[in-house]
Design a protein around this motif. Structure first.
Motif, PDB file in Angstrom:
ATOM      1  N   GLY A   1      -4.254  -5.147  -1.654  1.00  0.00           N
ATOM      2  CA  GLY A   1      -3.573  -4.004  -1.077  1.00  0.00           C
ATOM      3  C   GLY A   1      -4.081  -3.753   0.328  1.00  0.00           C
ATOM      4  N   PHE A   2      -3.184  -3.412   1.199  1.00  0.00           N
ATOM      5  CA  PHE A   2      -3.529  -3.145   2.576  1.00  0.00           C
ATOM      6  C   PHE A   2      -2.845  -1.861   3.001  1.00  0.00           C
ATOM      7  CE2 PHE A   2      -2.776  -3.499   7.136  1.00  0.00           C
ATOM      8  CZ  PHE A   2      -4.061  -3.722   7.583  1.00  0.00           C
TER       9      PHE A   2
ATOM     10  N   PRO B   1       0.735   2.865   1.181  1.00  0.00           N
ATOM     11  CA  PRO B   1       0.005   4.022   1.704  1.00  0.00           C
ATOM     12  C   PRO B   1      -1.469   3.979   1.298  1.00  0.00           C
ATOM     13  CG  PRO B   1       2.043   4.709   0.640  1.00  0.00           C
ATOM     14  CD  PRO B   1       1.864   3.254   0.340  1.00  0.00           C
ATOM     15  N   LYS B   2      -2.312   4.502   2.169  1.00  0.00           N
ATOM     16  CA  LYS B   2      -3.760   4.467   1.952  1.00  0.00           C
ATOM     17  C   LYS B   2      -4.156   5.029   0.589  1.00  0.00           C
ATOM     18  CE  LYS B   2      -8.057   5.652   4.246  1.00  0.00           C
ATOM     19  NZ  LYS B   2      -8.682   6.220   5.437  1.00  0.00           N
ATOM     20  N   GLU B   3      -3.496   6.093   0.168  1.00  0.00           N
ATOM     21  CA  GLU B   3      -3.859   6.738  -1.105  1.00  0.00           C
ATOM     22  C   GLU B   3      -3.529   5.880  -2.328  1.00  0.00           C
ATOM     23  OE1 GLU B   3       0.160   8.385   0.184  1.00  0.00           O
ATOM     24  OE2 GLU B   3      -1.785   8.134   1.148  1.00  0.00           O
ATOM     25  N   ASP B   4      -2.725   4.834  -2.153  1.00  0.00           N
ATOM     26  CA  ASP B   4      -2.346   3.971  -3.281  1.00  0.00           C
ATOM     27  C   ASP B   4      -3.167   2.681  -3.379  1.00  0.00           C
ATOM     28  OD1 ASP B   4      -0.414   5.727  -4.195  1.00  0.00           O
ATOM     29  OD2 ASP B   4       1.215   4.766  -3.107  1.00  0.00           O
ATOM     30  N   VAL B   5      -3.972   2.379  -2.366  1.00  0.00           N
ATOM     31  CA  VAL B   5      -4.715   1.111  -2.349  1.00  0.00           C
ATOM     32  C   VAL B   5      -5.597   0.962  -3.586  1.00  0.00           C
ATOM     33  CG1 VAL B   5      -6.486  -0.221  -1.133  1.00  0.00           C
ATOM     34  CG2 VAL B   5      -4.635   0.837   0.153  1.00  0.00           C
ATOM     35  N   ASP B   6      -6.266   2.022  -3.988  1.00  0.00           N
ATOM     36  CA  ASP B   6      -7.169   1.956  -5.144  1.00  0.00           C
ATOM     37  C   ASP B   6      -6.453   2.068  -6.486  1.00  0.00           C
ATOM     38  OD1 ASP B   6      -9.394   1.656  -3.505  1.00  0.00           O
ATOM     39  OD2 ASP B   6      -9.670   3.824  -3.320  1.00  0.00           O
TER      40      ASP B   6
ATOM     41  N   PHE C   1       3.306  -2.828  -9.617  1.00  0.00           N
ATOM     42  CA  PHE C   1       2.061  -3.013  -8.895  1.00  0.00           C
ATOM     43  C   PHE C   1       1.023  -1.910  -9.106  1.00  0.00           C
ATOM     44  CE2 PHE C   1       4.930  -5.661  -6.255  1.00  0.00           C
ATOM     45  CZ  PHE C   1       4.251  -6.857  -6.396  1.00  0.00           C
ATOM     46  N   LEU C   2       1.456  -0.714  -9.486  1.00  0.00           N
ATOM     47  CA  LEU C   2       0.499   0.385  -9.628  1.00  0.00           C
ATOM     48  C   LEU C   2       0.282   0.852 -11.067  1.00  0.00           C
ATOM     49  CD1 LEU C   2       1.494   2.611  -6.565  1.00  0.00           C
ATOM     50  CD2 LEU C   2      -0.189   0.774  -6.679  1.00  0.00           C
TER      51      LEU C   2
END
Length: 107
Positions: free
Chosen positions: A82-83, A61-66, A25-26
């Protein structure tokens, strides 16, 4: 007997970002590095002619959304959102997530 035609299905999946799926996913990898009970079925769904689109809500985690990056060969089959989930404030995170789902279902 005539062959029965199957209507293509849309699927809706909600999942957290577990360690074996990070690269998928990343990083844009086309394979998983763990949880074969999920990943083998998921990859078969991606390759299936009976599945039209998979709407995937990914809690991370918020830092991974982008950082979300799907392999090019699956981009036409997955609509990934992503949420960011804040474990310190679960109720607010849940309410915001429900809001995202409701807005998405109107599309």
């Amino acid at each position: 007997m005539e062959k029965q035609l199957h209507k293509k299905k849309n699927l809706f999946i909600i999942s957290g970002l577990w360690s074996g799926a990070r690269d998928f996913f990343l990083e844009g990898d086309s394979v998983f590095s763990g949880m074969p009970a999920f990943s083998n079925v998921f990859l078969r769904l991606l390759e299936s002619d009976r599945v039209n689109k998979i709407y995937f809500f990914l809690l991370l985690p918020k830092e991974d959304v982008d950082k979300i990056n799907i392999a090019t060969k699956y981009k036409n089959k997955i609509e990934l959102r992503g949420f960011s989930f804040n474990p310190k404030n679960k109720l607010i995170s849940l309410l915001l997530f429900i809001k995202v789902i409701v807005k998405s279902s109107r599309c």
